[in-house]
Design an enzyme around this catalytic site. Sequence first.
Site, PDB file in Angstrom:
ATOM      1  N   ASP A 107       0.863  -1.182   0.000  1.00 57.06           N
ATOM      2  CA  ASP A 107       0.000   0.000   0.000  1.00 57.06           C
ATOM      3  C   ASP A 107       0.896   1.226   0.000  1.00 57.06           C
ATOM      4  OD1 ASP A 107      -2.303   1.757   0.348  1.00 57.06           O
ATOM      5  OD2 ASP A 107      -3.325  -0.011   1.106  1.00 57.06           O
TER       6      ASP A 107
ATOM      7  N   ALA B 103      -7.695  -4.025   2.165  1.00 57.12           N
ATOM      8  CA  ALA B 103      -6.662  -4.873   2.762  1.00 57.12           C
ATOM      9  C   ALA B 103      -5.524  -5.142   1.782  1.00 57.12           C
ATOM     10  CB  ALA B 103      -7.267  -6.193   3.215  1.00 57.12           C
ATOM     11  N   LYS B 104      -5.815  -5.042   0.480  1.00 59.65           N
ATOM     12  CA  LYS B 104      -4.805  -5.249  -0.576  1.00 59.65           C
ATOM     13  C   LYS B 104      -4.005  -6.524  -0.355  1.00 59.65           C
ATOM     14  CE  LYS B 104      -4.538  -0.346  -1.821  1.00 59.65           C
ATOM     15  NZ  LYS B 104      -5.285   0.305  -0.738  1.00 59.65           N
ATOM     16  N   ARG B 105      -4.705  -7.592   0.017  1.00 66.58           N
ATOM     17  CA  ARG B 105      -4.047  -8.867   0.247  1.00 66.58           C
ATOM     18  C   ARG B 105      -3.596  -9.490  -1.053  1.00 66.58           C
ATOM     19  NH1 ARG B 105      -3.730  -6.992   4.989  1.00 66.58           N
ATOM     20  NH2 ARG B 105      -4.945  -7.877   6.682  1.00 66.58           N
TER      21      ARG B 105
END
Lengths: 311, 311
Positions: A107, B103-105
């Site tokens: 991020d 969450a950008k998992r």
Amino acid sequence: MTPTAAPGCEGFLAKLRNAWKQSGSMLCVGLDPDPRRFPLHLRGRTNAILEFCAGVADATAPFACAFKPQIACFASAGAEDQLTGLMEHLRAFHPQIPVVLDAKRGDIGSTAEHYAREAFERYKADAVTVSPYMGGDSINPYLAYAGRGVIILCRTSNPGGADLQALPVGLATARGQVAPPEAAPFAGHCALYEHVAHLAATRWNAGGQIGLVVGATYPGELRRVREIAPDLPLLVPGIGAQGGDIEAAVGAGLDRRGFGMMINSSRAILYVSSGGDYACAAARVAEQTAEAIRRAARRQTGDAHPAGGRR
Amino acid sequence: MTPTAAPGCEGFLAKLRNAWKQSGSMLCVGLDPDPRRFPLHLRGRTNAILEFCAGVADATAPFACAFKPQIACFASAGAEDQLTGLMEHLRAFHPQIPVVLDAKRGDIGSTAEHYAREAFERYKADAVTVSPYMGGDSINPYLAYAGRGVIILCRTSNPGGADLQALPVGLATARGQVAPPEAAPFAGHCALYEHVAHLAATRWNAGGQIGLVVGATYPGELRRVREIAPDLPLLVPGIGAQGGDIEAAVGAGLDRRGFGMMINSSRAILYVSSGGDYACAAARVAEQTAEAIRRAARRQTGDAHPAGGRR
């Protein structure tokens, strides 16, 4: 809170190099707790995840150069307190073994600072895995913690990794043309993962904190990454359950000092036995795996290998 | 645990479309709590993060088509219980507004299943943001939850996003040649983000659950993504603090129904006032932002815009 190296600790890379030398091992023990596979006597216990992981870590420590807790396993179970407990346990009882928090975060700006704080202040990890998709400025907040390791996804061990990572890429020029990237093996293109390896070994690595994730399942790509990034530590998943071959991975990924890799095994070590002997059974397989890696390294380097005189 | 749609709930996309129509708004309120910027009366309170976010959500709900809690902010503070509380609050009091867990998992196989369980079972989010770097098989575990939304990073709002996302890519052929990708605007290359948009709109989207993250800071790229993926919902960060222009973003990203975007604003709404009136101040800016977005959409579509008759 000012980003700093872990108090009283050497940096991640120094700790890892020391662990390679002291243990003669390149085995990374992956701590991926799955309560459904725990020994019967642990099931239903309040701190079962912590007890299980600490038991495996204590038993396998003599054969490990690194531990790698998988944060997803703790997050899905709401077990952040047990992850905290595990990290404390590892620091207290195995301070010489670096801990890589496998989080694959990615991020920007202030959000990346929050993730860096999670990894390095809350859990006090020596290193963390991150994704390169959002670019260099998304990695800087982790690098701001001097001495901590930042392990960037490069060529992952899954077949779908090729969807993006194997794409031939060029460089866009100001005139709308496509120029060959620095990592191109010949005039033209290189694969995206090669370009990531090049960025990680050069422009992004001002502080010498960066490593790369490269799957053992693709030894040809592993060899290319080692050519592009001769000095970076490589975290190598994919042996064991995923079918990667130790011999091929070691042949492809050794650095010039005869180490350079954290070859990860998780499930093949954690779930050997579902009885009360699970930790001893894990230690037995960890010892065998570390020895198989060592034998493969010796075959590559002969008597020159620093772990050559062991065992 | 079998992946299913949220019990008693319509799918993410239906819920989002309904929220667009009912509110006439394309504003997504980003919930990025930073305790250092909280109103004085909340500082030091046990559940300050939950209270702050719930207060903002309640006040801004009339002007929002989605809420987007940023999990990193909760993780760095060890506040998972407050995130759980916030998600319960949003479901109870704003059931018509979809919640995107930011969450950008990105991980594979069993690990991705753990992350999907974290997002969809533990926190019961309607949608989650994920990274495409590890490829299609890394996204499948989220798609296995029928009806839940999976918002994939495409062209992010930060300058460094170009490090990988703007690279010209081709397709490798079996004969070692490079072929033009399907998304190439002419015979030759396309940028990596265009290829991701194409995969997301076609091969990866069998269940119609996918959306894309595209920054408002790059309206040209936003327009290209809309061309490649005419029907996908777009999560658009980058207005406000990051300097993206609402007019340009709306002009580039509207879909043929006159909606299609969740234009996110976080800090510019959350921290308008550090007094006891923080929620009302947030609502005022949220209303202005939603109205600016609506005006821009009307300018694009004229009387045809479904929210045209409002206000």
